[in-house]
Motif scaffolding. Structure first.
Motif, PDB file in Angstrom:
ATOM      1  N   UNK A   1       0.820  -1.194   0.000  1.00 37.01           N
ATOM      2  CA  UNK A   1       0.000   0.000   0.000  1.00 37.01           C
ATOM      3  C   UNK A   1       0.865   1.259   0.000  1.00 37.01           C
ATOM      4  N   UNK A   2       1.888   1.286   0.865  1.00 34.97           N
ATOM      5  CA  UNK A   2       2.742   2.465   0.945  1.00 34.97           C
ATOM      6  C   UNK A   2       3.506   2.667  -0.361  1.00 34.97           C
ATOM      7  N   UNK A   3       3.929   1.571  -0.964  1.00 32.41           N
ATOM      8  CA  UNK A   3       4.649   1.682  -2.221  1.00 32.41           C
ATOM      9  C   UNK A   3       3.745   2.244  -3.313  1.00 32.41           C
ATOM     10  N   UNK A   4       2.488   1.810  -3.348  1.00 31.20           N
ATOM     11  CA  UNK A   4       1.585   2.317  -4.377  1.00 31.20           C
ATOM     12  C   UNK A   4       1.267   3.793  -4.154  1.00 31.20           C
ATOM     13  N   UNK A   6       3.329   5.979  -2.773  1.00 32.39           N
ATOM     14  CA  UNK A   6       4.530   6.705  -3.201  1.00 32.39           C
ATOM     15  C   UNK A   6       4.617   6.759  -4.721  1.00 32.39           C
ATOM     16  N   UNK A   7       4.264   5.665  -5.349  1.00 32.38           N
ATOM     17  CA  UNK A   7       4.282   5.623  -6.806  1.00 32.38           C
ATOM     18  C   UNK A   7       3.270   6.614  -7.387  1.00 32.38           C
ATOM     19  N   UNK A   8       2.088   6.652  -6.789  1.00 32.86           N
ATOM     20  CA  UNK A   8       1.071   7.595  -7.266  1.00 32.86           C
ATOM     21  C   UNK A   8       1.547   9.021  -7.065  1.00 32.86           C
ATOM     22  N   UNK A   9       2.136   9.297  -5.906  1.00 33.39           N
ATOM     23  CA  UNK A   9       2.625  10.643  -5.619  1.00 33.39           C
ATOM     24  C   UNK A   9       3.715  11.051  -6.598  1.00 33.39           C
ATOM     25  N   UNK A  10       4.593  10.114  -6.920  1.00 36.42           N
ATOM     26  CA  UNK A  10       5.682  10.418  -7.841  1.00 36.42           C
ATOM     27  C   UNK A  10       5.167  10.629  -9.263  1.00 36.42           C
TER      28      UNK A  10
END
Length: 51
Positions: A1-4, A6-10
């Protein structure tokens, strides 16, 4: 969840931040113009420009 997140934010975060800023600016200009119109100053400025 945290990785997704961060990916969305990036990938998408900048676009949404820009969109939020752009919409906020447009709302601010709309209210500024509306209040000038509501106060009746638009005729004063128009009269100054046209003479």
């Amino acid at each position: 969840m945290a990785l997704s997140c961060r990916s969305w934010l990036a990938n998408e975060g900048g676009k949404h931040l820009f969109l939020f800023f752009w919409l906020s600016l447009n709302v601010w200009f709309f209210w500024k113009t509306f209040l000038l119109y509501y106060q009746g100053l638009q005729y004063y400025y128009l009269h100054q420009m046209l003479g």
